[in-house]
Design a protein around this motif. Structure first.
Motif, PDB file in Angstrom:
ATOM      1  N   HIS A 108     -53.168 -44.720 -12.464  1.00 23.97           N
ATOM      2  CA  HIS A 108     -53.010 -43.825 -13.615  1.00 23.97           C
ATOM      3  C   HIS A 108     -54.369 -43.251 -14.001  1.00 23.97           C
ATOM      4  CE1 HIS A 108     -51.156 -42.113 -17.180  1.00 23.97           C
ATOM      5  NE2 HIS A 108     -52.140 -42.624 -17.904  1.00 23.97           N
ATOM      6  N   ARG A 109     -54.656 -42.059 -13.539  1.00 21.26           N
ATOM      7  CA  ARG A 109     -55.940 -41.426 -13.787  1.00 21.26           C
ATOM      8  C   ARG A 109     -55.730 -39.935 -14.090  1.00 21.26           C
ATOM      9  NH1 ARG A 109     -56.854 -45.993 -14.073  1.00 21.26           N
ATOM     10  NH2 ARG A 109     -58.491 -47.258 -13.102  1.00 21.26           N
ATOM     11  N   PRO A 110     -55.100 -39.579 -15.215  1.00 11.81           N
ATOM     12  CA  PRO A 110     -54.889 -38.166 -15.536  1.00 11.81           C
ATOM     13  C   PRO A 110     -56.222 -37.445 -15.734  1.00 11.81           C
ATOM     14  CG  PRO A 110     -54.305 -39.555 -17.404  1.00 11.81           C
ATOM     15  CD  PRO A 110     -54.536 -40.464 -16.247  1.00 11.81           C
ATOM     16  N   PRO A 111     -56.361 -36.249 -15.199  1.00  7.31           N
ATOM     17  CA  PRO A 111     -57.638 -35.527 -15.313  1.00  7.31           C
ATOM     18  C   PRO A 111     -58.041 -35.251 -16.760  1.00  7.31           C
ATOM     19  CG  PRO A 111     -55.895 -34.091 -14.469  1.00  7.31           C
ATOM     20  CD  PRO A 111     -55.367 -35.479 -14.434  1.00  7.31           C
ATOM     21  N   GLN A 112     -57.078 -35.094 -17.640  1.00 10.70           N
ATOM     22  CA  GLN A 112     -57.416 -34.842 -19.049  1.00 10.70           C
ATOM     23  C   GLN A 112     -58.144 -36.035 -19.661  1.00 10.70           C
ATOM     24  OE1 GLN A 112     -54.376 -34.693 -17.663  1.00 10.70           O
ATOM     25  NE2 GLN A 112     -53.143 -32.999 -18.496  1.00 10.70           N
ATOM     26  N   ALA A 113     -57.722 -37.248 -19.270  1.00 12.81           N
ATOM     27  CA  ALA A 113     -58.380 -38.448 -19.769  1.00 12.81           C
ATOM     28  C   ALA A 113     -59.797 -38.564 -19.209  1.00 12.81           C
ATOM     29  CB  ALA A 113     -57.566 -39.684 -19.414  1.00 12.81           C
ATOM     30  N   ASP A 114     -59.959 -38.229 -17.942  1.00 18.28           N
ATOM     31  CA  ASP A 114     -61.278 -38.276 -17.309  1.00 18.28           C
ATOM     32  C   ASP A 114     -62.243 -37.345 -18.035  1.00 18.28           C
ATOM     33  OD1 ASP A 114     -62.924 -39.135 -14.861  1.00 18.28           O
ATOM     34  OD2 ASP A 114     -63.058 -36.944 -14.764  1.00 18.28           O
ATOM     35  N   LYS A 115     -61.787 -36.145 -18.342  1.00 20.34           N
ATOM     36  CA  LYS A 115     -62.617 -35.164 -19.048  1.00 20.34           C
ATOM     37  C   LYS A 115     -62.970 -35.669 -20.440  1.00 20.34           C
ATOM     38  CE  LYS A 115     -62.578 -30.195 -20.228  1.00 20.34           C
ATOM     39  NZ  LYS A 115     -62.635 -30.240 -21.721  1.00 20.34           N
ATOM     40  N   PHE A 116     -61.990 -36.237 -21.123  1.00 18.53           N
ATOM     41  CA  PHE A 116     -62.242 -36.768 -22.462  1.00 18.53           C
ATOM     42  C   PHE A 116     -63.295 -37.868 -22.432  1.00 18.53           C
ATOM     43  CE2 PHE A 116     -61.297 -40.211 -25.473  1.00 18.53           C
ATOM     44  CZ  PHE A 116     -61.559 -39.559 -26.676  1.00 18.53           C
ATOM     45  N   MET A 117     -63.157 -38.826 -21.506  1.00 20.23           N
ATOM     46  CA  MET A 117     -64.100 -39.934 -21.451  1.00 20.23           C
ATOM     47  C   MET A 117     -65.518 -39.449 -21.178  1.00 20.23           C
ATOM     48  SD  MET A 117     -61.945 -43.041 -19.612  1.00 20.23           S
ATOM     49  CE  MET A 117     -61.358 -42.083 -18.206  1.00 20.23           C
ATOM     50  N   LYS A 118     -65.659 -38.526 -20.263  1.00 24.19           N
ATOM     51  CA  LYS A 118     -66.997 -38.022 -19.934  1.00 24.19           C
ATOM     52  C   LYS A 118     -67.623 -37.275 -21.110  1.00 24.19           C
ATOM     53  CE  LYS A 118     -66.195 -37.651 -14.951  1.00 24.19           C
ATOM     54  NZ  LYS A 118     -65.935 -36.735 -13.804  1.00 24.19           N
ATOM     55  N   GLU A 119     -66.821 -36.501 -21.826  1.00 20.97           N
ATOM     56  CA  GLU A 119     -67.362 -35.695 -22.919  1.00 20.97           C
ATOM     57  C   GLU A 119     -67.571 -36.493 -24.201  1.00 20.97           C
ATOM     58  OE1 GLU A 119     -65.418 -31.402 -21.493  1.00 20.97           O
ATOM     59  OE2 GLU A 119     -64.682 -32.390 -23.313  1.00 20.97           O
ATOM     60  N   ALA A 120     -66.754 -37.525 -24.426  1.00 17.02           N
ATOM     61  CA  ALA A 120     -66.848 -38.297 -25.664  1.00 17.02           C
ATOM     62  C   ALA A 120     -67.732 -39.527 -25.533  1.00 17.02           C
ATOM     63  CB  ALA A 120     -65.444 -38.725 -26.116  1.00 17.02           C
ATOM     64  N   TRP A 121     -68.099 -39.899 -24.315  1.00 17.20           N
ATOM     65  CA  TRP A 121     -68.824 -41.144 -24.066  1.00 17.20           C
ATOM     66  C   TRP A 121     -70.073 -41.276 -24.932  1.00 17.20           C
ATOM     67  CZ3 TRP A 121     -68.773 -45.919 -22.650  1.00 17.20           C
ATOM     68  CH2 TRP A 121     -69.920 -46.562 -22.182  1.00 17.20           C
ATOM     69  N   ALA A 122     -70.910 -40.258 -24.949  1.00 16.02           N
ATOM     70  CA  ALA A 122     -72.170 -40.354 -25.686  1.00 16.02           C
ATOM     71  C   ALA A 122     -72.045 -39.911 -27.136  1.00 16.02           C
ATOM     72  CB  ALA A 122     -73.252 -39.527 -24.994  1.00 16.02           C
ATOM     73  N   LYS A 123     -70.927 -39.311 -27.511  1.00 20.09           N
ATOM     74  CA  LYS A 123     -70.749 -38.819 -28.875  1.00 20.09           C
ATOM     75  C   LYS A 123     -70.056 -39.839 -29.777  1.00 20.09           C
ATOM     76  CE  LYS A 123     -70.445 -33.986 -27.354  1.00 20.09           C
ATOM     77  NZ  LYS A 123     -71.767 -33.594 -27.898  1.00 20.09           N
ATOM     78  N   THR A 124     -69.302 -40.755 -29.177  1.00 18.72           N
ATOM     79  CA  THR A 124     -68.617 -41.806 -29.933  1.00 18.72           C
ATOM     80  C   THR A 124     -69.438 -43.083 -29.853  1.00 18.72           C
ATOM     81  OG1 THR A 124     -66.401 -40.886 -29.655  1.00 18.72           O
ATOM     82  CG2 THR A 124     -66.557 -43.255 -30.002  1.00 18.72           C
ATOM     83  N   ARG A 125     -69.692 -43.718 -31.002  1.00 20.51           N
ATOM     84  CA  ARG A 125     -70.650 -44.826 -31.033  1.00 20.51           C
ATOM     85  C   ARG A 125     -70.127 -46.090 -30.355  1.00 20.51           C
ATOM     86  NH1 ARG A 125     -72.843 -49.124 -33.858  1.00 20.51           N
ATOM     87  NH2 ARG A 125     -71.103 -49.346 -35.308  1.00 20.51           N
ATOM     88  N   VAL A 126     -68.869 -46.439 -30.593  1.00 21.74           N
ATOM     89  CA  VAL A 126     -68.336 -47.708 -30.090  1.00 21.74           C
ATOM     90  C   VAL A 126     -67.171 -47.440 -29.147  1.00 21.74           C
ATOM     91  CG1 VAL A 126     -67.266 -49.905 -30.706  1.00 21.74           C
ATOM     92  CG2 VAL A 126     -69.030 -48.919 -32.186  1.00 21.74           C
ATOM     93  N   TRP A 127     -67.250 -48.005 -27.936  1.00 23.02           N
ATOM     94  CA  TRP A 127     -66.144 -47.949 -26.969  1.00 23.02           C
ATOM     95  C   TRP A 127     -65.691 -49.366 -26.690  1.00 23.02           C
ATOM     96  CZ3 TRP A 127     -64.023 -43.782 -23.941  1.00 23.02           C
ATOM     97  CH2 TRP A 127     -64.478 -42.522 -24.356  1.00 23.02           C
ATOM     98  N   MET A 128     -64.370 -49.559 -26.698  1.00 21.01           N
ATOM     99  CA  MET A 128     -63.776 -50.863 -26.404  1.00 21.01           C
ATOM    100  C   MET A 128     -62.743 -50.711 -25.303  1.00 21.01           C
ATOM    101  SD  MET A 128     -62.986 -52.334 -30.224  1.00 21.01           S
ATOM    102  CE  MET A 128     -64.296 -52.697 -31.387  1.00 21.01           C
ATOM    103  N   THR A 129     -62.671 -51.704 -24.432  1.00 22.84           N
ATOM    104  CA  THR A 129     -61.630 -51.728 -23.409  1.00 22.84           C
ATOM    105  C   THR A 129     -61.017 -53.117 -23.359  1.00 22.84           C
ATOM    106  OG1 THR A 129     -62.990 -52.454 -21.528  1.00 22.84           O
ATOM    107  CG2 THR A 129     -62.964 -50.087 -22.012  1.00 22.84           C
ATOM    108  N   THR A 130     -59.756 -53.159 -22.977  1.00 26.66           N
ATOM    109  CA  THR A 130     -59.069 -54.415 -22.736  1.00 26.66           C
ATOM    110  C   THR A 130     -58.448 -54.373 -21.348  1.00 26.66           C
ATOM    111  OG1 THR A 130     -58.583 -54.771 -25.075  1.00 26.66           O
ATOM    112  CG2 THR A 130     -57.216 -55.952 -23.503  1.00 26.66           C
ATOM    113  N   CYS A 131     -58.532 -55.480 -20.633  1.00 29.82           N
ATOM    114  CA  CYS A 131     -57.912 -55.612 -19.313  1.00 29.82           C
ATOM    115  C   CYS A 131     -58.444 -54.527 -18.367  1.00 29.82           C
ATOM    116  CB  CYS A 131     -56.390 -55.582 -19.457  1.00 29.82           C
ATOM    117  SG  CYS A 131     -55.467 -56.160 -18.023  1.00 29.82           S
ATOM    118  N   THR A 132     -57.564 -53.851 -17.620  1.00 27.92           N
ATOM    119  CA  THR A 132     -58.005 -52.846 -16.651  1.00 27.92           C
ATOM    120  C   THR A 132     -58.442 -51.549 -17.312  1.00 27.92           C
ATOM    121  OG1 THR A 132     -55.714 -52.134 -16.316  1.00 27.92           O
ATOM    122  CG2 THR A 132     -56.596 -53.781 -14.784  1.00 27.92           C
ATOM    123  N   GLY A 133     -58.459 -51.514 -18.645  1.00 32.12           N
ATOM    124  CA  GLY A 133     -59.025 -50.354 -19.326  1.00 32.12           C
ATOM    125  C   GLY A 133     -60.478 -50.129 -18.945  1.00 32.12           C
TER     126      GLY A 133
END
Length: 237
Positions: A108-133
């Motif tokens: 499950h790797r939708p391109p819209q999610a990939d774009k969001f993660m790359k663009e928001a990575w440095a702009k959002t202070r805290v990122w959390m993942t659980t499991c294969t997230g």
């Protein structure tokens, strides 16, 4: 670690399309700290809770959740639960306070999610993942050189398909990340299985919001993360 003022709004993005439902349930721990939820609880509080009401008053947080998916069409989580997203990846603000990523299947790797993660990575202070997230986030190329974890059973897979990331055998791991804002340092919190993710988010809340309020709300759902549920696996595990 910077403390999040309780009188400021918190905006949280939740990447939850096609993920394990229990992986993202930690958002309810945060949601229980909201003004809206506390007002709801206190308005219906039994007489026995009267002595506790002053402890809650004025401590609620303005929280806005963005439940993300590629489109606004109904989508599915386990175990066959259908929900309607309230924001698409393309339209979601990039400068959020927290992003939480649940664990989907590896395909499950939708391109819209990939774009969001790359663009928001440095702009959002805290990122959390659980499991294969964590593997989903790593697929965007932002976790190179970062210390992370994932579901314990997927650690060999993670090391094979994302070798640029330093994968650690712990229940959860905290590392720094790039952050373009001025309100503290960037933080990356990654957890193993869903239970570890719940404990991780509880610990984040205890460290970043009003600790007595967090403790009371956790006791209300019979969670006690200040006990033995540490970020390390027991030697017997």
């Amino acid at each position: 670690m910077a403390t999040s003022p309780t009188n400021q709004g918190v905006r949280i993005g939740v990447m939850m399309d096609n993920v394990q439902l229990v992986d993202i349930m930690g958002i309810d721990i945060i949601g229980n700290l909201s003004k809206k939820y506390l007002e709801y609880v206190l308005s219906d509080a039994p007489p026995e809770m009267a002595p506790m009401i002053p402890l809650f008053e004025g401590k609620g947080i303005d929280i806005e959740f963005f439940f993300l998916a590629p489109t606004l069409e109904p989508t599915v989580l386990t175990p066959g639960l259908t929900y309607v997203p309230n924001m698409t990846f393309d339209d979601c603000p990039r400068d959020l306070d927290i992003v939480l990523i649940g664990g989907p299947v590896l395909s499950h790797r939708p391109p819209q999610a990939d774009k969001f993660m790359k663009e928001a990575w440095a702009k959002t202070r805290v990122w959390m993942t659980t499991c294969t997230g964590a593997l989903w986030l790593a697929s965007a190329g932002v976790l190179d050189g970062k210390k992370c974890t994932t579901n314990r059973g997927f650690l060999p897979t993670a090391k094979r398909i994302q070798p640029e990331t330093e994968w650690v055998d712990q229940r959860w791991v905290v590392d720094e990340k790039p952050y373009e804002g001025t309100d503290g340092k960037g933080e990356l919190w990654t957890a193993g299985g869903a239970g570890a993710g719940l404990d991780m988010i509880a610990q984040y809340c205890l460290q970043n919001f009003d600790a007595p309020l967090v403790s009371m709300t956790l006791q209300g759902v019979d969670m006690h993360p200040e006990g033995s549920r540490t970020q390390f696996y027991s030697p017997q595990a």
